[in-house]
Scaffold this motif. Sequence first.
Motif, mmCIF file in Angstrom:
data_model
loop_
_atom_site.group_PDB
_atom_site.id
_atom_site.type_symbol
_atom_site.label_atom_id
_atom_site.label_comp_id
_atom_site.label_asym_id
_atom_site.label_seq_id
_atom_site.Cartn_x
_atom_site.Cartn_y
_atom_site.Cartn_z
ATOM 1 N N TRP A 1 31.062 28.692 49.370
ATOM 2 C CA TRP A 1 31.758 29.997 49.514
ATOM 3 C C TRP A 1 33.234 29.913 49.174
ATOM 4 C CZ3 TRP A 1 29.185 32.022 54.299
ATOM 5 C CH2 TRP A 1 28.103 32.064 54.165
ATOM 6 N N LEU A 2 33.931 28.637 49.857
ATOM 7 C CA LEU A 2 35.308 28.346 49.834
ATOM 8 C C LEU A 2 35.612 27.904 48.478
ATOM 9 C CD1 LEU A 2 35.955 26.560 53.211
ATOM 10 C CD2 LEU A 2 36.887 28.632 52.578
ATOM 11 N N ALA A 3 34.754 27.101 47.762
ATOM 12 C CA ALA A 3 35.289 26.684 46.546
ATOM 13 C C ALA A 3 35.251 27.752 45.519
ATOM 14 C CB ALA A 3 34.104 25.623 46.047
ATOM 15 N N LEU A 4 34.450 28.804 45.746
ATOM 16 C CA LEU A 4 34.589 29.891 44.729
ATOM 17 C C LEU A 4 35.783 30.681 45.096
ATOM 18 C CD1 LEU A 4 30.622 30.886 45.066
ATOM 19 C CD2 LEU A 4 31.823 30.067 42.818
ATOM 20 N N GLY A 5 36.183 30.925 46.369
ATOM 21 C CA GLY A 5 37.367 31.527 46.929
ATOM 22 C C GLY A 5 38.360 30.890 46.336
ATOM 23 N N VAL A 6 38.519 29.505 46.269
ATOM 24 C CA VAL A 6 39.817 29.012 45.532
ATOM 25 C C VAL A 6 40.028 29.342 44.124
ATOM 26 C CG1 VAL A 6 40.942 26.778 44.931
ATOM 27 C CG2 VAL A 6 39.908 27.061 47.276
ATOM 28 N N GLU A 7 38.838 29.616 43.588
ATOM 29 C CA GLU A 7 38.762 29.632 42.076
ATOM 30 C C GLU A 7 39.226 31.340 41.803
ATOM 31 O OE1 GLU A 7 38.285 27.881 39.113
ATOM 32 O OE2 GLU A 7 38.421 26.116 40.994
ATOM 33 N N ASP A 8 38.766 32.037 42.878
ATOM 34 C CA ASP A 8 39.149 33.483 42.597
ATOM 35 C C ASP A 8 40.534 33.577 42.861
ATOM 36 O OD1 ASP A 8 36.747 34.457 42.086
ATOM 37 O OD2 ASP A 8 36.195 35.145 44.147
ATOM 38 N N PHE A 9 41.128 32.912 43.865
ATOM 39 C CA PHE A 9 42.566 32.954 44.144
ATOM 40 C C PHE A 9 43.486 32.495 42.895
ATOM 41 C CE2 PHE A 9 46.852 31.479 45.282
ATOM 42 C CZ PHE A 9 47.252 32.024 46.544
ATOM 43 N N LYS A 10 42.802 31.429 42.122
ATOM 44 C CA LYS A 10 43.691 30.884 40.971
ATOM 45 C C LYS A 10 43.496 31.838 39.911
ATOM 46 C CE LYS A 10 42.615 26.063 41.693
ATOM 47 N NZ LYS A 10 41.970 24.885 41.193
ATOM 48 N N LYS A 11 42.416 32.401 39.511
ATOM 49 C CA LYS A 11 42.353 33.582 38.610
ATOM 50 C C LYS A 11 43.174 35.078 38.807
ATOM 51 C CE LYS A 11 37.820 33.536 38.701
ATOM 52 N NZ LYS A 11 36.365 33.998 38.366
ATOM 53 N N ALA A 12 43.392 35.190 40.143
ATOM 54 C CA ALA A 12 44.151 36.373 40.501
ATOM 55 C C ALA A 12 45.279 35.904 41.596
ATOM 56 C CB ALA A 12 43.269 37.393 41.220
ATOM 57 N N LYS A 13 46.263 35.214 40.896
ATOM 58 C CA LYS A 13 47.527 34.689 41.724
ATOM 59 C C LYS A 13 48.334 35.799 42.179
ATOM 60 C CE LYS A 13 47.358 30.251 39.463
ATOM 61 N NZ LYS A 13 48.412 29.289 38.504
#
Length: 272
Positions: free
Chosen positions: A43-55
């Motif tokens: 979940w954390l890894a996916l959360g990091v990707e979401d952060f990158k896509k919606a900075k």
Amino acid sequence: MSQNVEQASETKKKQEEENAIESSGIARVIPSATLDKFACFKWLALGVEDFKKAKFVSTFYGVIFTLIPIGIFLLVQASDFYLVIFPAMICFMLIGPYLAAGLYDVAWQFEKKRKPSLRHSLKAMSRNAVNEWGFGLVLMLLMIFWLRVASIIHALYPSYLDPTFFNIWPFLTLGTIVGAGFVTLVFFISAFTQPILLERKVDLATAVLTSMNAVWRNKIPMLIWACVIGFSVFLGFVTFFVAFIVIMPVLGYATWHGYIETIETKRERKFV
């Protein structure tokens, strides 16, 4: 023969304990999946990707989550009442799940292959407004109750003693134990409540009991997730809250992905 009867009795008792929340009769409980022990790290890894896509949106919410503890810290300094820092930290953890609704909406938009926007995320709490504000009220009441308990614990401290660690450690220990109890309760009722209310038109009791049931059925994975959250909050405090700009959005997105994997749906959900 008697051994088989005993085993059957133990199995039945265990099933009854596991289904205690589901069969409470208070409200409907949405079934939950059985999680892998270390599911939260995915979940954390996916959360990091979401952060990158919606900075931009992520940073906006991260700044809000940073300003709140800074405000608490400045209030404590201005009042010269340092023992209140511990209940204040608990309060921050209590209201965190409610404030994360906008972050859940961002992750949800990614799941639906849409481009998230700040305006859309700010409207998130209006989709199931009555129950969402009811949930906020529950958290607020718990926060107020905790503050009252903390005040009572502080009142037990003799005013004639110097505030040295040797003198205050019994009160700090008591406050920590009571605070841990409150945090455990809040974690049970809020782990997935807000995402459920955000996506589904269900009543508050259904969402809360579903969250409690999911945590209860996945004690070890959720304990690890709780420890990850606790460490993240600690990391935010030791960096004078600056790390919250990134930590809180990532935790919010991770919680949404945890909700997708944990709470069952009629249609198969996909991580994005």
